[in-house]
Write a protein that holds these residues in place. Structure first.
Motif, short mmCIF file in Angstrom:
data_model
loop_
_atom_site.label_atom_id
_atom_site.label_comp_id
_atom_site.label_asym_id
_atom_site.label_seq_id
_atom_site.Cartn_x
_atom_site.Cartn_y
_atom_site.Cartn_z
N GLU A 157 64.40 33.13 -45.63
CA GLU A 157 64.01 32.65 -46.94
C GLU A 157 62.70 31.86 -46.85
N TYR A 158 62.60 31.01 -45.82
CA TYR A 158 61.34 30.27 -45.62
C TYR A 158 60.17 31.24 -45.44
N THR A 159 60.38 32.27 -44.66
CA THR A 159 59.33 33.26 -44.42
C THR A 159 58.92 33.94 -45.73
N ARG A 160 59.91 34.28 -46.55
CA ARG A 160 59.61 34.89 -47.86
C ARG A 160 58.75 33.95 -48.70
N LEU A 161 59.10 32.68 -48.74
CA LEU A 161 58.34 31.71 -49.53
C LEU A 161 56.91 31.58 -49.03
N VAL A 162 56.75 31.56 -47.71
CA VAL A 162 55.40 31.47 -47.14
C VAL A 162 54.58 32.71 -47.48
N ASN A 163 55.17 33.88 -47.30
CA ASN A 163 54.43 35.11 -47.56
C ASN A 163 54.01 35.23 -49.02
N GLU A 164 54.87 34.81 -49.92
CA GLU A 164 54.52 34.84 -51.34
C GLU A 164 53.42 33.84 -51.65
N ALA A 165 53.46 32.69 -51.00
CA ALA A 165 52.46 31.66 -51.26
C ALA A 165 51.08 32.06 -50.76
N VAL A 166 51.01 32.63 -49.57
CA VAL A 166 49.70 32.96 -49.00
C VAL A 166 49.06 34.13 -49.75
N ALA A 167 49.86 34.86 -50.51
CA ALA A 167 49.30 35.97 -51.30
C ALA A 167 48.54 35.46 -52.52
N ILE A 168 48.73 34.20 -52.88
CA ILE A 168 48.02 33.61 -54.02
C ILE A 168 46.65 33.14 -53.55
N THR A 169 45.58 33.73 -54.05
CA THR A 169 44.24 33.40 -53.57
C THR A 169 43.26 33.00 -54.66
N LYS A 170 43.54 33.34 -55.89
CA LYS A 170 42.57 33.07 -56.95
C LYS A 170 42.75 31.68 -57.57
N ASP A 171 43.97 31.18 -57.60
CA ASP A 171 44.27 29.86 -58.16
C ASP A 171 44.72 28.96 -57.02
N TYR A 223 42.98 19.74 -50.48
CA TYR A 223 43.08 18.92 -51.68
C TYR A 223 43.18 19.81 -52.92
N THR A 224 43.95 19.34 -53.90
CA THR A 224 44.04 20.04 -55.17
C THR A 224 42.75 19.81 -55.96
N SER A 225 42.63 20.48 -57.07
CA SER A 225 41.40 20.39 -57.87
C SER A 225 41.18 18.98 -58.42
N ASP A 226 42.26 18.20 -58.55
CA ASP A 226 42.09 16.83 -59.02
C ASP A 226 42.04 15.82 -57.88
N GLY A 227 41.85 16.31 -56.65
CA GLY A 227 41.62 15.43 -55.51
C GLY A 227 42.87 14.93 -54.81
N ARG A 228 44.04 15.45 -55.14
CA ARG A 228 45.27 15.01 -54.48
C ARG A 228 45.43 15.68 -53.13
N ASP A 229 45.89 14.90 -52.15
CA ASP A 229 46.16 15.45 -50.83
C ASP A 229 47.34 16.41 -50.91
N TYR A 230 47.21 17.57 -50.28
CA TYR A 230 48.28 18.57 -50.31
C TYR A 230 49.61 17.99 -49.85
N THR A 231 49.58 17.12 -48.83
CA THR A 231 50.85 16.59 -48.31
C THR A 231 51.60 15.76 -49.34
N ASP A 232 50.89 15.20 -50.32
CA ASP A 232 51.58 14.46 -51.38
C ASP A 232 52.45 15.40 -52.22
N LEU A 233 52.01 16.65 -52.38
CA LEU A 233 52.83 17.63 -53.09
C LEU A 233 54.14 17.86 -52.34
N VAL A 234 54.04 17.97 -51.03
CA VAL A 234 55.23 18.19 -50.21
C VAL A 234 56.18 17.00 -50.32
N LYS A 235 55.63 15.79 -50.20
CA LYS A 235 56.47 14.59 -50.25
C LYS A 235 57.20 14.48 -51.58
N GLU A 236 56.53 14.84 -52.65
CA GLU A 236 57.20 14.80 -53.96
C GLU A 236 58.36 15.78 -54.01
N LYS A 237 58.16 16.96 -53.42
CA LYS A 237 59.20 17.99 -53.48
C LYS A 237 60.41 17.64 -52.61
#
Length: 664
Positions: free
Chosen positions: A579-593, A415-429
């Motif tokens: 390209e998908y792998t690049r996007l995943v690797n960049e995303a998992v490197a984000i840990t503080k926010d 869940y995001t900090s405002d309580g949204r389900d992560y999958t809703d982010l995917v559906k929007e995109k």
């Protein structure tokens, strides 16, 4: 609609709301001390409520499908739920999960991080014992055993990469140690241990300052690291057992008679393909929990056979298929009408996984299929044009769209900090509504898009020499009527949705092992599979599809994209996975926010779905007849603190359980 059907649907909707409200929200037992998240044993919930329920059955009998027979006795050497639902009762780790995936103390009594998840400390109990099959004590289960267990997982030659992806991603030095062992000979790797002065201790971020303390150092801040500790990464293995069995080969071939146990039960009888008997472990540390005297797992060919055994009182549970739910729910006079209850809650995402390197029976490449599936328009024709309603009806005949799934990850995971389900982010995109239904059809289904992509695909692929209709090879276990019925449904929906001029579905059968007979020789066009998160972060799903890791299970065992032949028709496909792998690797490197992390992961997942590289299908929403409480707090991976009723549970009793859990 029959009153009982209405009530059952209402129950399922309420159960879904309950799960949504409870799962992955801050644990009420969790204390925040600065940046430290600490859990202790004396704050464990439900101890008295779990044990004070009805316990009318002392010897539980459960049916298990023959196709899901145990593949190994070494819990480190598996990644399948079919194995874990047995092995978690025999070997347990630092933490354990309840039916809503909340974490509880197990071998660890207290744990936490004081630096935002970079390092984690676990305090271990002093009364966890290793025993043999008959309950005789073999030794203490202590910190050294968790070191040995992790070394085993990270040692390429000992464990064949199984279970290595998550520790390699999270624990400092784990990937380096894995790579180091991979470069050794088998004999050299077999000789390695986790003992004092070992290469393992030198390289990997795990310490055992004393027998009851473990300290893990992560690759970066991992605020969800503890959610991994009920999985194999947090499982122990005693070096004494390895030595007693004569080394690595002895462990790889061990069975119930010579393995060591530290969980609720030992396995006192095992007849392959027939039954296995679990017997209460007399030395189990949790003296306050309720355990059965024995749990017998009886192998059956199908759920139809299990239903017959339930009727005769030979088993205490059966998951019901489409036709049986319909028969029972529509007849108010049926003997089980009021006993129709929702199955054990499960947070799973099921998908269709395309095989991008399919082979024929003679070992040659299936060029016609491989060219077709490498074409994005071909995949999108299926992705948008396939009406999966009847497929979903096989999971839930009363309300098929309640188990539709349109994301690769499962709901209620993060869940995001405002309580949204992560999958809703995917559906929007991916421009998909977040509401559950659209006029009685699955959300993704768009026949006009499907037709458009079909025409484009046929034009492009005919120019490449592809012949139509393209044959899709679908595999089922021989003798399994339910699997055959499902295959018939798949044939029909492909025919009705896309036309026989585009794809024809051929149903093939394997004898015993889908892995050995189908996946390894790469014979399938597609396999369906469900994934339940091993820790509370979307990366657990997304990293299984990257093309730069031996540990990416789907990529290496289903899609076969890790070492895809570099043929002309694969160039775009390889570029997309890269390209998908690049996007995943960049995303998992984000840990503080964490919000930024989830947004980046959702972008990667949306890319995967926008290119139809995998096709989400369903979630679990089945019904059952059960003499144990399917909605109880512990009705999941470990057979512990189960309530039972010898006459079977009714709808009304499940409502009472649901309301009681909501009140907590």
């Amino acid at each position: 609609m029959n009153k009982t059907v209405t009530k059952v649907l209402a129950l399922c909707a309420a159960a879904t709301m309950t799960l949504t409200a409870c799962t992955n929200k801050p644990n009420q037992n969790e204390q925040t001390i600065g940046d430290s998240s600490v859990q202790t044993e004396d704050k464990k919930t439900g101890d008295s409520a779990d044990v004070l329920g009805k316990h009318e059955i002392s010897d539980l009998v459960l049916p298990k499908l023959a196709q899901n027979e145990l593949t190994t006795f070494n819990i480190m050497h598996s990644e399948t739920n079919e194995d874990f639902e047995v092995l978690f009762n025999l070997v347990e780790g630092l933490l354990e999960k309840d039916s809503l995936d909340k974490r509880h103390p197990c071998v660890a009594t207290e744990w936490g991080s004081e630096d935002g998840g970079l390092t984690w400390t676990f305090k271990l109990r002093d009364d966890s014992k290793w025993v043999d099959m008959n309950g005789n004590i073999k030794g203490d289960c202590d910190a050294e055993d968790f070191m040995t267990g992790l070394e085993w997982i990270l040692n390429f030659h000992k464990n064949d990469s199984i279970g290595s992806s998550m520790p390699c991603q999270m624990i400092k030095g784990a990937q380096e140690y894995y790579d180091y062992t991979k470069g050794l000979s088998k004999e050299e790797a077999y000789a390695l241990t986790a003992g004092e002065g070992s290469k393992f201790r030198e390289m990997v971020g795990i310490e055992a300052p004393d027998a009851h303390t473990l300290i893990y150092t992560c690759t970066s801040e991992k605020p969800y690291f503890d959610s991994l500790m009920s999985y194999t990464t947090g499982m122990p293995m005693d070096q004494g057992m390895i030595d007693e069995l004569g080394g690595v080969d002895g462990v790889r071939s061990m069975d119930n008679t010579n393995m060591w146990y530290n969980s609720c039960y030992t396995m006192t009888s095992y007849v392959q393909g027939n039954e296995k008997v679990l017997t209460k472990n007399p030395e189990y540390w949790d003296k306050d929990c309720y355990l059965f005297d024995t749990v017998t797992m009886k192998m059956v060919e199908s759920n139809d056979v299990a239903y017959q055994l339930y009727q005769s009182g030979e088993v205490d549970y059966v998951r019901l298929g489409e036709s049986m739910v319909k028969t029972i729910s529509e007849n108010p006079d049926h003997e089980y009408n009021k006993y129709l209850v929702p199955d054990v809650p499960a947070a799973y995402s099921h998908q269709f996984h395309w095989n991008y390197d399919k082979h024929m029976a003679d070992g040659s490449a299936d060029e016609n299929w491989n060219r077709a599936i490498a074409n994005e328009n071909f995949r999108k024709a299926i992705y948008f044009g396939l009406d999966l309603t009847d497929y979903l009806r096989r999971e839930n005949t009363l309300d098929p769209l309640s188990c539709q799934n349109d994301t690769f990850t499962c709901e209620r995971l993060s869940y995001t900090s405002d309580g949204r389900d992560y999958t809703d982010l995917v559906k929007e995109k991916i421009n998909l509504p977040t509401q559950p239904k659209q006029e009685g059809k699955p959300l993704r289904y768009d026949p006009e898009k499907g037709k458009e992509y079909k025409e484009k695909a046929m034009e492009e692929l005919k120019a490449q020499g592809v012949t139509f209709p393209v044959q899709l090879d679908w595999y089922i276990k021989g003798g399994n009527q339910q699997a055959l019925d499902m295959a018939s449904v798949v044939q029909t929906i492909f025919k009705n949705s896309l036309g026989e001029d585009f794809i024809t579905v051929k149903v093939n059968q394997f004898v015993a092992s889908v892995n050995q007979e189908v996946r390894t020789p790469k014979l399938q066009s597609v396999l369906t599979n469900g994934w339940g998160a091993d820790y509370s972060d979307p990366e657990n799903y997304l990293t299984q599809m990257v093309n730069d890791s031996d540990s990416a299970w789907y990529a290496t065992s289903f899609e076969n994209i890790k070492d895809l032949p570099e043929k002309d028709y694969n160039k775009e496909l390889i570029a997309q996975f890269t390209e998908y792998t690049r996007l995943v690797n960049e995303a998992v490197a984000i840990t503080k926010d964490m919000d930024a992390r989830y947004d980046a992961l959702a972008t990667a997942e949306a890319y995967l779905l926008d290119h139809a590289l995998v096709m989400p299908s369903s979630t679990s929403a089945a019904f059952a007849l059960s003499r144990f409480n399917t909605q109880g707090e512990w009705a999941k991976e470990k057979i512990k603190n189960f309530e039972t009723c010898k006459d079977g549970y009714t709808y009304d009793e499940m409502v009472a359980v649901r309301d009681s859990r909501k009140a907590k």
